[in-house]
Structures are given as structure tokens and as C-alpha cells.
Design a protein around this motif. Structure first.
Motif, PDB file in Angstrom:
ATOM      1  N   GLY A   2      39.696  47.820  36.767  1.00  0.00           N
ATOM      2  CA  GLY A   2      40.374  46.620  36.286  1.00  0.00           C
ATOM      3  C   GLY A   2      39.634  45.344  36.625  1.00  0.00           C
ATOM      4  N   TYR A   3      39.214  45.218  37.884  1.00  0.00           N
ATOM      5  CA  TYR A   3      38.380  44.105  38.334  1.00  0.00           C
ATOM      6  C   TYR A   3      38.947  42.736  37.951  1.00  0.00           C
ATOM      7  CZ  TYR A   3      34.843  47.692  39.267  1.00  0.00           C
ATOM      8  OH  TYR A   3      34.171  48.779  39.748  1.00  0.00           O
ATOM      9  N   ASN A   4      40.195  42.482  38.311  1.00  0.00           N
ATOM     10  CA  ASN A   4      40.784  41.176  37.994  1.00  0.00           C
ATOM     11  C   ASN A   4      41.977  40.922  38.908  1.00  0.00           C
ATOM     12  OD1 ASN A   4      41.391  38.739  36.852  1.00  0.00           O
ATOM     13  ND2 ASN A   4      42.032  39.546  34.871  1.00  0.00           N
ATOM     14  N   ALA A   5      41.711  40.803  40.209  1.00  0.00           N
ATOM     15  CA  ALA A   5      42.788  40.620  41.176  1.00  0.00           C
ATOM     16  C   ALA A   5      43.521  39.298  40.964  1.00  0.00           C
ATOM     17  CB  ALA A   5      42.236  40.695  42.598  1.00  0.00           C
ATOM     18  N   GLU A   6      42.781  38.239  40.661  1.00  0.00           N
ATOM     19  CA  GLU A   6      43.447  36.953  40.414  1.00  0.00           C
ATOM     20  C   GLU A   6      44.304  37.022  39.160  1.00  0.00           C
ATOM     21  OE1 GLU A   6      40.688  33.526  42.451  1.00  0.00           O
ATOM     22  OE2 GLU A   6      40.043  34.266  40.488  1.00  0.00           O
ATOM     23  N   GLY A   7      43.852  37.764  38.168  1.00  0.00           N
ATOM     24  CA  GLY A   7      44.656  37.953  36.967  1.00  0.00           C
ATOM     25  C   GLY A   7      45.943  38.698  37.271  1.00  0.00           C
ATOM     26  N   ALA A   8      45.862  39.700  38.152  1.00  0.00           N
ATOM     27  CA  ALA A   8      47.051  40.471  38.523  1.00  0.00           C
ATOM     28  C   ALA A   8      48.100  39.563  39.164  1.00  0.00           C
ATOM     29  CB  ALA A   8      46.664  41.593  39.486  1.00  0.00           C
ATOM     30  N   VAL A   9      47.661  38.687  40.059  1.00  0.00           N
ATOM     31  CA  VAL A   9      48.589  37.731  40.685  1.00  0.00           C
ATOM     32  C   VAL A   9      49.269  36.885  39.606  1.00  0.00           C
ATOM     33  CG1 VAL A   9      48.734  35.658  42.127  1.00  0.00           C
ATOM     34  CG2 VAL A   9      47.385  37.613  42.896  1.00  0.00           C
ATOM     35  N   GLY A  10      48.487  36.417  38.651  1.00  0.00           N
ATOM     36  CA  GLY A  10      49.038  35.590  37.580  1.00  0.00           C
ATOM     37  C   GLY A  10      50.056  36.323  36.732  1.00  0.00           C
ATOM     38  N   TYR A  11      49.803  37.598  36.433  1.00  0.00           N
ATOM     39  CA  TYR A  11      50.729  38.373  35.604  1.00  0.00           C
ATOM     40  C   TYR A  11      52.058  38.587  36.326  1.00  0.00           C
ATOM     41  CZ  TYR A  11      46.727  39.397  32.583  1.00  0.00           C
ATOM     42  OH  TYR A  11      45.648  39.291  31.742  1.00  0.00           O
ATOM     43  N   TYR A  12      51.998  38.954  37.601  1.00  0.00           N
ATOM     44  CA  TYR A  12      53.238  39.170  38.361  1.00  0.00           C
ATOM     45  C   TYR A  12      54.023  37.861  38.500  1.00  0.00           C
ATOM     46  CZ  TYR A  12      51.166  43.658  39.786  1.00  0.00           C
ATOM     47  OH  TYR A  12      50.612  44.925  39.799  1.00  0.00           O
TER      48      TYR A  12
ATOM     49  N   THR B 217      47.198  39.773  48.646  1.00  0.00           N
ATOM     50  CA  THR B 217      46.389  40.227  49.782  1.00  0.00           C
ATOM     51  C   THR B 217      44.985  40.591  49.339  1.00  0.00           C
ATOM     52  OG1 THR B 217      48.330  41.046  50.977  1.00  0.00           O
ATOM     53  CG2 THR B 217      46.196  41.982  51.592  1.00  0.00           C
ATOM     54  N   LYS B 218      44.892  41.250  48.176  1.00  0.00           N
ATOM     55  CA  LYS B 218      43.579  41.636  47.650  1.00  0.00           C
ATOM     56  C   LYS B 218      42.746  40.398  47.334  1.00  0.00           C
ATOM     57  CE  LYS B 218      40.915  45.079  46.506  1.00  0.00           C
ATOM     58  NZ  LYS B 218      40.468  46.037  47.535  1.00  0.00           N
ATOM     59  N   VAL B 219      43.370  39.402  46.734  1.00  0.00           N
ATOM     60  CA  VAL B 219      42.658  38.159  46.426  1.00  0.00           C
ATOM     61  C   VAL B 219      42.181  37.497  47.720  1.00  0.00           C
ATOM     62  CG1 VAL B 219      42.946  35.797  45.562  1.00  0.00           C
ATOM     63  CG2 VAL B 219      43.804  37.740  44.230  1.00  0.00           C
ATOM     64  N   ALA B 220      43.046  37.475  48.722  1.00  0.00           N
ATOM     65  CA  ALA B 220      42.687  36.855  50.003  1.00  0.00           C
ATOM     66  C   ALA B 220      41.505  37.570  50.655  1.00  0.00           C
ATOM     67  CB  ALA B 220      43.889  36.886  50.939  1.00  0.00           C
ATOM     68  N   GLU B 221      41.451  38.886  50.515  1.00  0.00           N
ATOM     69  CA  GLU B 221      40.338  39.656  51.078  1.00  0.00           C
ATOM     70  C   GLU B 221      39.025  39.288  50.388  1.00  0.00           C
ATOM     71  OE1 GLU B 221      41.546  43.675  50.541  1.00  0.00           O
ATOM     72  OE2 GLU B 221      42.898  43.689  52.276  1.00  0.00           O
ATOM     73  N   TYR B 222      39.054  39.188  49.059  1.00  0.00           N
ATOM     74  CA  TYR B 222      37.850  38.812  48.322  1.00  0.00           C
ATOM     75  C   TYR B 222      37.393  37.399  48.692  1.00  0.00           C
ATOM     76  CZ  TYR B 222      38.108  42.868  45.165  1.00  0.00           C
ATOM     77  OH  TYR B 222      38.103  44.138  44.633  1.00  0.00           O
ATOM     78  N   LEU B 223      38.346  36.479  48.813  1.00  0.00           N
ATOM     79  CA  LEU B 223      38.001  35.100  49.154  1.00  0.00           C
ATOM     80  C   LEU B 223      37.431  35.018  50.570  1.00  0.00           C
ATOM     81  CD1 LEU B 223      41.034  33.167  47.604  1.00  0.00           C
ATOM     82  CD2 LEU B 223      38.697  33.359  46.707  1.00  0.00           C
ATOM     83  N   ALA B 224      37.979  35.839  51.468  1.00  0.00           N
ATOM     84  CA  ALA B 224      37.454  35.875  52.837  1.00  0.00           C
ATOM     85  C   ALA B 224      36.008  36.375  52.842  1.00  0.00           C
ATOM     86  CB  ALA B 224      38.324  36.758  53.717  1.00  0.00           C
ATOM     87  N   THR B 225      35.734  37.353  51.980  1.00  0.00           N
ATOM     88  CA  THR B 225      34.361  37.870  51.866  1.00  0.00           C
ATOM     89  C   THR B 225      33.420  36.772  51.394  1.00  0.00           C
ATOM     90  OG1 THR B 225      35.098  40.122  51.397  1.00  0.00           O
ATOM     91  CG2 THR B 225      32.880  39.531  50.682  1.00  0.00           C
ATOM     92  N   LEU B 226      33.856  36.022  50.381  1.00  0.00           N
ATOM     93  CA  LEU B 226      33.022  34.938  49.851  1.00  0.00           C
ATOM     94  C   LEU B 226      32.789  33.848  50.891  1.00  0.00           C
ATOM     95  CD1 LEU B 226      34.467  34.569  46.229  1.00  0.00           C
ATOM     96  CD2 LEU B 226      32.278  35.574  46.894  1.00  0.00           C
TER      97      LEU B 226
ATOM     98  N   ASN C   2      30.251  41.660  44.201  1.00  0.00           N
ATOM     99  CA  ASN C   2      31.435  42.526  44.209  1.00  0.00           C
ATOM    100  C   ASN C   2      32.724  41.728  44.365  1.00  0.00           C
ATOM    101  OD1 ASN C   2      29.957  44.904  43.903  1.00  0.00           O
ATOM    102  ND2 ASN C   2      29.695  45.185  46.111  1.00  0.00           N
ATOM    103  N   ALA C   3      32.706  40.699  45.202  1.00  0.00           N
ATOM    104  CA  ALA C   3      33.906  39.882  45.409  1.00  0.00           C
ATOM    105  C   ALA C   3      34.246  39.079  44.158  1.00  0.00           C
ATOM    106  CB  ALA C   3      33.713  38.955  46.603  1.00  0.00           C
ATOM    107  N   LEU C   4      33.231  38.468  43.572  1.00  0.00           N
ATOM    108  CA  LEU C   4      33.473  37.689  42.354  1.00  0.00           C
ATOM    109  C   LEU C   4      33.961  38.578  41.211  1.00  0.00           C
ATOM    110  CD1 LEU C   4      30.351  35.329  42.428  1.00  0.00           C
ATOM    111  CD2 LEU C   4      32.743  34.633  42.705  1.00  0.00           C
ATOM    112  N   PHE C   5      33.336  39.735  41.067  1.00  0.00           N
ATOM    113  CA  PHE C   5      33.723  40.631  39.982  1.00  0.00           C
ATOM    114  C   PHE C   5      35.130  41.179  40.210  1.00  0.00           C
ATOM    115  CE2 PHE C   5      33.057  44.298  37.037  1.00  0.00           C
ATOM    116  CZ  PHE C   5      32.606  43.566  35.956  1.00  0.00           C
ATOM    117  N   GLY C   6      35.441  41.501  41.457  1.00  0.00           N
ATOM    118  CA  GLY C   6      36.776  42.014  41.778  1.00  0.00           C
ATOM    119  C   GLY C   6      37.864  40.980  41.572  1.00  0.00           C
ATOM    120  N   LEU C   7      37.556  39.728  41.818  1.00  0.00           N
ATOM    121  CA  LEU C   7      38.522  38.658  41.584  1.00  0.00           C
ATOM    122  C   LEU C   7      38.817  38.474  40.104  1.00  0.00           C
ATOM    123  CD1 LEU C   7      37.242  35.951  44.088  1.00  0.00           C
ATOM    124  CD2 LEU C   7      39.521  37.006  44.119  1.00  0.00           C
ATOM    125  N   GLY C   8      37.845  38.862  39.268  1.00  0.00           N
ATOM    126  CA  GLY C   8      37.985  38.629  37.841  1.00  0.00           C
ATOM    127  C   GLY C   8      37.116  37.494  37.357  1.00  0.00           C
ATOM    128  N   ARG C   9      36.265  36.961  38.242  1.00  0.00           N
ATOM    129  CA  ARG C   9      35.341  35.895  37.866  1.00  0.00           C
ATOM    130  C   ARG C   9      34.045  36.551  37.376  1.00  0.00           C
ATOM    131  NH1 ARG C   9      36.193  31.914  43.185  1.00  0.00           N
ATOM    132  NH2 ARG C   9      38.494  32.032  43.216  1.00  0.00           N
TER     133      ARG C   9
END
Length: 218
Positions: free
Chosen positions: A96-106, A131-140, A152-159
């Protein structure tokens, strides 16, 4: 009086004869009347397609189909809320690779469809996505961030475009899952006329494809 008794007796005989008449025996070779065809709604048809795509490992394409369904004016509010929850689910799932998108949908379900049955599901899943978004942002934000971790962090966020910019600038080789997602989304194409670096991608069915970045200007 006698006439009434005779009429009642005759009626009883007729009723008894009717109740004892056997059902007609089917004639061998006779054609049975066709059963009424079950007409599926656009929502049910779309959901069937989405399930098939996910089973085949084409999650990005399933997400695209759900996005189309979410904009369908013929579906009900409950169906739209369910569609948005599924968009969140698959945006977090493998491929899926779009954690920020998932937050937006919910969040959209909770904001615009709070009275739907799907709202409770969205409320339960929203913290997981956050939580997933926060983990990616912490990595960045890590001081020891590598370019692969950044991708990997950018792609996982959906960027995705930002991730691809890092990938091409530093000539990175993402893993097969990320490359396959890029192929399914439409960033990479299997076209011998394309130039640039080639990437070998193994599809879900075992097919090995040689892909390059698509010429999006065409």
C-alpha cells in the motif's frame, strides 16, 4: 335445511378431492423456467474486483479502484464509509505504501460519516495508522539517516515522488516489494523503448520483468 346440508357435503367432497390431488409430475426433458438473475449493485461489483486484485497481490490497483468507488455518487453513505475504511486498511497493508493517506481516510470517516457503522472501525484503526506515520517521521528525523532509510520512510508515508527523487539522485536499488509497487502504481514501465537504468522486478506470479521509469510526458 336439507338443501344446506347437501351443499355442505358437496363442498366437503370437493375440498377433500383438491387436497388429495397429487402435484403434477415433472415431464422428463421439460425446460424449467429460468431463475431470476441476481443483479449486483455497482458497490458489490467493485468490491468483488477489489478482493480479486488484493488476492493477486495488486494492492495499489485495488486502492485505485476503491478511490474511484469512493467518488461514485450512486453508493450510500454507509457504503462510502466502508470504502474509505478499506482504503485506509489497504494503504497500510503490504504494497500500500501510504500511511499518511490511511490516516486521512480514517479521519474522513470520523468527520463526515460519524453515524455510520464503519465509524467505530475507523476510530479503532486510526491510532495504528498515526503510530506508523510517527515512526516514519522519526526515521526521517534521525541524525544517522541513510539514503535507503530516507527512501523507505518517504515511500511508506506515501510521498512517492519525493522518495523517487532520492532513489534516482543516489542511484538506490529498492527491494522487490517497493519496485513492484512502483510498477503497479505506474512509475515504472515495461517498455523496451525507454532509456535509463533498468530494474528487475519479480511479479506475484513469478514473472521477471525488466522495467524503467515511464516516460510520463507522453
Amino acid at each position: 335445511m336439507l338443501r344446506s346440508l347437501l351443499f355442505a357435503a358437496a363442498s366437503a367432497v370437493v375440498l377433500a378431492a383438491c387436497s388429495s390431488t397429487p402435484s403434477p409430475t415433472p415431464v422428463p426433458g421439460a425446460i424449467s423456467p429460468p431463475e431470476a438473475a441476481v443483479v449486483k449493485s455497482s458497490f458489490d461489483r467493485a468490491m468483488g474486483t477489489v478482493e480479486e486484485l488484493v488476492r493477486a497481490g495488486n494492492t495499489p490497483i485495488a486502492i485505485e479502484r476503491l478511490m474511484q468507488l469512493a467518488g461514485d455518487t450512486s453508493i450510500t453513505e454507509e457504503e462510502r464509509a466502508k470504502t474509505l475504511v478499506l482504503l485506509g486498511d489497504y494503504s497500510l497493508a503490504t504494497g500500500g505504501y501510504n500511511a499518511e493517506g490511511a490516516v486521512g481516510y480514517y479521519q474522513e470517516v470520523l468527520a463526515d460519516h460519524a453515524s455510520s457503522k464503519a465509524a467505530a472501525d475507523a476510530a479503532k484503526k486510526l491510532p495504528v495508522a498515526q503510530t506508523k506515520v510517527a515512526e516514519y517521521l522519526a526515521t526521517l528525523g534521525s541524525a544517522n539517516l541513510t539514503r535507503t532509510q530516507e527512501f523507505n520512510a518517504l515511500f511508506g508515508l506515501g510521498r512517492h515522488q519525493a522518495a523517487i527523487d532520492v532513489m534516482t539522485a543516489y542511484d538506490l536499488m529498492p527491494d522487490n516489494e517497493a519496485l513492484l509497487a512502483m510498477y503497479q502504481i505506474g512509475y515504472l514501465c515495461e517498455d523496451t523503448n525507454l532509456t535509463g537504468r533498468a530494474y528487475d522486478v519479480t511479479d506475484r506470479d513469478g514473472t521477471v520483468r525488466k522495467v524503467r521509469f515511464c516516460d510520463l510526458g507522453k
